[in-house]
Design a protein around this motif. Structure first.
Motif, PDB file in Angstrom:
ATOM      1  N   SER A 126       2.267  37.241 -36.403  1.00 52.51           N
ATOM      2  CA  SER A 126       1.022  37.177 -37.174  1.00 52.51           C
ATOM      3  C   SER A 126      -0.032  36.294 -36.517  1.00 52.51           C
ATOM      4  O   SER A 126      -1.194  36.311 -36.935  1.00 52.51           O
ATOM      5  N   LEU A 127       0.346  35.541 -35.489  1.00 48.14           N
ATOM      6  CA  LEU A 127      -0.623  34.647 -34.857  1.00 48.14           C
ATOM      7  C   LEU A 127      -1.757  35.425 -34.206  1.00 48.14           C
ATOM      8  O   LEU A 127      -2.932  35.086 -34.373  1.00 48.14           O
ATOM      9  N   SER A 128      -1.436  36.471 -33.461  1.00 47.33           N
ATOM     10  CA  SER A 128      -2.477  37.273 -32.816  1.00 47.33           C
ATOM     11  C   SER A 128      -3.415  37.887 -33.846  1.00 47.33           C
ATOM     12  O   SER A 128      -4.635  37.962 -33.624  1.00 47.33           O
ATOM     13  N   HIS A 129      -2.869  38.338 -34.962  1.00 48.32           N
ATOM     14  CA  HIS A 129      -3.694  38.924 -36.025  1.00 48.32           C
ATOM     15  C   HIS A 129      -4.658  37.880 -36.578  1.00 48.32           C
ATOM     16  O   HIS A 129      -5.843  38.174 -36.814  1.00 48.32           O
ATOM     17  N   THR A 130      -4.165  36.665 -36.795  1.00 46.51           N
ATOM     18  CA  THR A 130      -5.023  35.603 -37.321  1.00 46.51           C
ATOM     19  C   THR A 130      -6.126  35.255 -36.332  1.00 46.51           C
ATOM     20  O   THR A 130      -7.282  35.039 -36.717  1.00 46.51           O
ATOM     21  N   ILE A 131      -5.793  35.223 -35.055  1.00 50.45           N
ATOM     22  CA  ILE A 131      -6.803  34.945 -34.026  1.00 50.45           C
ATOM     23  C   ILE A 131      -7.848  36.049 -33.992  1.00 50.45           C
ATOM     24  O   ILE A 131      -9.056  35.783 -33.875  1.00 50.45           O
ATOM     25  N   HIS A 132      -7.412  37.309 -34.090  1.00 49.52           N
ATOM     26  CA  HIS A 132      -8.345  38.434 -34.101  1.00 49.52           C
ATOM     27  C   HIS A 132      -9.330  38.303 -35.264  1.00 49.52           C
ATOM     28  O   HIS A 132     -10.537  38.512 -35.100  1.00 49.52           O
TER      29      HIS A 132
END
Length: 217
Positions: free
Chosen positions: A199-205
């Motif tokens: 979920s980290l990449s999604h949050t960064i996006h």
């Protein structure tokens, strides 16, 4: 921005990032730095920074205290490699990103390959570390310093793709927006009720999208 992975730039700073595979000696040093960081975070999370000694960190990492001081100048700085690698990788990737594609794609859409077990371990350690920055001023200072050091490197990459110099207002402001979005995204992910590594990449996006939209009217 990639998920945390088990490596870091040889000098431990965002400005020293590169995409090529480093020499074996540098890889061994990077692996040692990361192992020190993991053990330091584990001990800090268990007993707090003040109650953890450098000797305990060294013993947990399987090295002597003298060797520990060759890698770091304080016990708080032991954790730096967990924070720098993702920024190092993003900066290197931005430098090589095609000029006809948005830089945001480099930041949010690409991650390096690594063993799943290592990725999960480092994601857990990163989360513990970011959580500790709320209550441990020394670790908070390291967290903020890492991002402060990354900002000129972001500005330089942005300037290379435009007609501006790295010290001009435009790339500096854009670098600050990018840097702030990355920092807040990782904090938001770490402080969530049930953070998952994926979920980290999604949050960064999401954070980058908010940054691109600018200030509210």
């Amino acid at each position: 921005m990639p998920d945390p992975v088990p490596a870091t730039a040889a000098n431990g700073t965002a400005g020293g990032a590169r995409l090529g595979r480093p020499p074996l000696t540098e890889r061994r040093k990077a692996a040692t730095r990361l192992e020190i960081a993991r053990e330091a975070v584990r001990l800090f999370a268990d007993r707090g920074v003040a109650a953890t000694t450098a000797e305990e960190i060294a013993a947990a990492a399987g090295i002597s205290q003298r060797t520990l001081w060759r890698y770091t100048s304080s016990k708080e700085l032991c954790v730096r490699p967990l924070l720098t690698y993702a920024l190092d990788f993003v900066i290197a990737l931005m430098r090589s990103w095609p000029r006809d594609r948005p830089l945001a794609e480099a930041v949010s859409g690409t991650r390096p390959s690594r063993p799943a077990a290592s990725a999960d371990t480092d994601a857990d350690a990163l989360r513990d570390l970011v959580l500790l920055t709320r209550t441990e001023p020394g670790l908070r200072a390291v967290w903020l310093q890492v991002h402060h050091d990354a900002e000129p490197a972001f500005a330089a990459v942005i300037a290379e793709r435009t007609d501006h110099g790295p010290d001009d207002l435009e790339p500096r402001v854009q670098a600050t927006l990018l840097n702030g979005a990355l920092r807040v995204a990782v904090e938001q992910w770490a402080w969530s009720a049930d953070p998952q590594p994926a979920s980290l990449s999604h949050t960064i996006h999401r954070a980058l999208g908010i940054a691109r939209s600018g200030l509210s009217d």
